[in-house]
Design an enzyme around this catalytic site. Structure first.
Site, PDB file in Angstrom:
ATOM      1  N   THR A 237       0.843  -1.201   0.000  1.00 24.55           N
ATOM      2  CA  THR A 237       0.000   0.000   0.000  1.00 24.55           C
ATOM      3  C   THR A 237       0.877   1.251   0.000  1.00 24.55           C
ATOM      4  O   THR A 237       0.433   2.326   0.374  1.00 24.55           O
ATOM      5  CB  THR A 237      -0.931   0.051   1.243  1.00 24.55           C
ATOM      6  OG1 THR A 237      -0.139  -0.093   2.427  1.00 24.55           O
ATOM      7  CG2 THR A 237      -1.983  -1.031   1.203  1.00 24.55           C
ATOM      8  N   ARG A 239       4.212   2.462  -2.494  1.00 25.76           N
ATOM      9  CA  ARG A 239       4.363   2.907  -3.876  1.00 25.76           C
ATOM     10  C   ARG A 239       4.736   1.686  -4.707  1.00 25.76           C
ATOM     11  O   ARG A 239       5.567   0.854  -4.285  1.00 25.76           O
ATOM     12  CB  ARG A 239       5.468   3.969  -3.997  1.00 25.76           C
ATOM     13  CG  ARG A 239       5.088   5.357  -3.500  1.00 25.76           C
ATOM     14  CD  ARG A 239       4.039   6.035  -4.384  1.00 25.76           C
ATOM     15  NE  ARG A 239       3.676   7.372  -3.914  1.00 25.76           N
ATOM     16  CZ  ARG A 239       2.696   7.645  -3.039  1.00 25.76           C
ATOM     17  NH1 ARG A 239       1.977   6.662  -2.541  1.00 25.76           N
ATOM     18  NH2 ARG A 239       2.447   8.879  -2.679  1.00 25.76           N
ATOM     19  N   GLU A 268       1.655   2.750 -12.601  1.00 27.22           N
ATOM     20  CA  GLU A 268       0.327   3.255 -12.332  1.00 27.22           C
ATOM     21  C   GLU A 268      -0.052   4.390 -13.283  1.00 27.22           C
ATOM     22  O   GLU A 268       0.787   5.260 -13.515  1.00 27.22           O
ATOM     23  CB  GLU A 268       0.351   3.801 -10.892  1.00 27.22           C
ATOM     24  CG  GLU A 268      -0.856   3.476 -10.099  1.00 27.22           C
ATOM     25  CD  GLU A 268      -0.625   3.801  -8.635  1.00 27.22           C
ATOM     26  OE1 GLU A 268       0.137   3.083  -7.977  1.00 27.22           O
ATOM     27  OE2 GLU A 268      -1.213   4.779  -8.187  1.00 27.22           O
ATOM     28  N   HIS A 286      -5.328   2.167  -6.006  1.00 30.18           N
ATOM     29  CA  HIS A 286      -4.697   3.162  -5.112  1.00 30.18           C
ATOM     30  C   HIS A 286      -5.729   3.909  -4.260  1.00 30.18           C
ATOM     31  O   HIS A 286      -5.884   5.130  -4.380  1.00 30.18           O
ATOM     32  CB  HIS A 286      -3.839   4.152  -5.930  1.00 30.18           C
ATOM     33  CG  HIS A 286      -2.767   4.817  -5.108  1.00 30.18           C
ATOM     34  ND1 HIS A 286      -1.566   5.216  -5.630  1.00 30.18           N
ATOM     35  CD2 HIS A 286      -2.718   5.153  -3.790  1.00 30.18           C
ATOM     36  CE1 HIS A 286      -0.827   5.775  -4.682  1.00 30.18           C
ATOM     37  NE2 HIS A 286      -1.508   5.744  -3.552  1.00 30.18           N
TER      38      HIS A 286
HETATM   39  C1  GLV Z   1      -0.984   8.329  -1.117  1.00 23.70           C
HETATM   40  O1  GLV Z   1      -0.554   7.451  -1.794  1.00 23.70           O
HETATM   41  C2  GLV Z   1      -0.200   9.262  -0.393  1.00 23.70           C
HETATM   42  O2  GLV Z   1       1.029   9.267  -0.506  1.00 23.70           O
HETATM   43  O3  GLV Z   1      -0.817  10.063   0.354  1.00 23.70           O
END
Ligand code: GLV
Ligand code: GLV
Length: 325
Positions: A237, A239, A268, A286
């Site tokens: 979750t 990158r 992405e 995402h």
């Molecule tokens: C989301 O991916 C963030 O970095 O806030």
């Protein structure tokens, strides 16, 4: 006259209201990502820019804004989309939105752990397709979560928040980070600091919570994936670029690991076509911080950073405070 700012995509109303009280706000009128050309022309003459992670903000964008640009207030905690050195060289403040999305992202991380292990998405698809004829001992059996080992790469705010949740599931928690956390933090969740090899070898779930940087790019590659248990799952979750996606596809294909729960992707919004065909992979677009409460809070934090900087104060979440000394 109010300062002029540009917002690259409409934010939740509460955040737009606060920005409009303080600034002359120009906003991308469309519900889509701006083209590079649109971004370059829209920033012209602005004192503040509020981008999302969909925009690359480099020296060219900063120069297109002109000499008046004082702040780039990113609507995200991660800021790999911003050229921080270019901003610092131009004495432009860069800010992010830490803290407010920690718990929401940790919630989704648990959701991915539960989904891949217990095959929740696959089971839902199965049931909707009218395939549920009768209860059966081995119908959609997955893996347990409780009493299993969770390995966290990165034990910052989000990693720690995941550990707190996992502790409630009676998971054993291992972590690896550049430096060891305070003993008090470790004790709160019963986390054990281990080296990278031990984490990979012993974890049933490996979850990644590091920022993207040249040091973390492809931090999980063929070797790391080969070190994992064949029954283990990988969760991301953070990158996409932190995991070598081709290596991940190969490892899944060769059954070197059991599955993956992914909210982010290396290219992405493109998703590796092989991943989308695998039942043991859960794919999300995402949405780590995507609760209405948190997306509003992120907007308010970005707005407050903008307000402080354009008033001449050091913004609360300044990533390059050295420009003020
Ligand atoms: C989301 O991916 C963030 O970095 O806030
Ligand atoms: C990372 O950005 C974190 O909040 O841990």
């Amino acid at each position: 006259m109010k300062p002029q700012i540009f917002v690259t995509r409409r934010l939740p109303q509460g955040a737009m209201d606060l920005l409009e009280e303080n600034f002359n706000v120009e906003c991308n009128p469309n519900d889509r990502v701006l083209t590079r050309e649109e971004l370059l022309s829209s920033v012209k003459g602005k004192q503040g820019l509020l981008p999302l992670l969909t925009e690359t903000v480099d020296g060219e964008v900063m120069d297109a804004a002109g000499k008046g640009l004082r702040i780039v207030a990113n609507y995200a905690v991660g800021y790999n989309n911003i050229d921080l050195a270019a901003a610092t060289a131009r004495k432009i403040a860069v800010t992010n939105t830490p803290g407010v999305l920690t718990e929401t992202t940790a919630d989704l991380t648990m959701g991915l752990i539960l989904s891949v292990a217990r095959r929740i998405v696959e089971a839902d698809t199965f049931a909707r397709a009218g395939k549920y004829r009768n209860w059966a001992p081995l119908l959609l059996v997955g893996a347990d979560i409780h009493n299993k080992t969770l390995g966290l790469f990165g034990f910052g705010r989000i990693g720690f928040a995941v550990a707190r949740r996992a502790a409630g599931f009676d998971m054993r928690i291992l972590y690896h980070d550049l430096k060891r956390a305070e003993a008090e933090l470790e004790k709160q969740v019963n986390a054990e600091y281990v080296d990278k090899e031990t984490l990979l070898k012993e974890s049933d779930f490996v979850s990644v919570h590091v920022p993207l940087s040249p040091d973390t790019l492809h931090m999980i590659g063929p070797e790391e994936l080969s070190s994992m248990k064949s029954t283990a799952f990988i969760i991301n979750t953070s990158r996409g670029e932190v995991i070598d996606e081709d290596a991940l596809v190969a490892a899944l294909g060769a059954k070197k690991i059991a599955g993956a729960g992914l909210d982010v992707f290396e290219h992405e919004p493109k998703i590796h076509p092989a991943l989308a065909k695998m039942d043991n992979v859960v794919i999300l677009p995402h949405i780590g911080s995507a609760s209405i409460e948190t997306r509003t809070q992120m907007g308010l934090v970005a707005a407050k950073n903008m307000i402080a900087a354009l008033r001449g104060d050091v913004p609360p979440n300044c990533l390059n405070p050295e420009i003020y000394v």
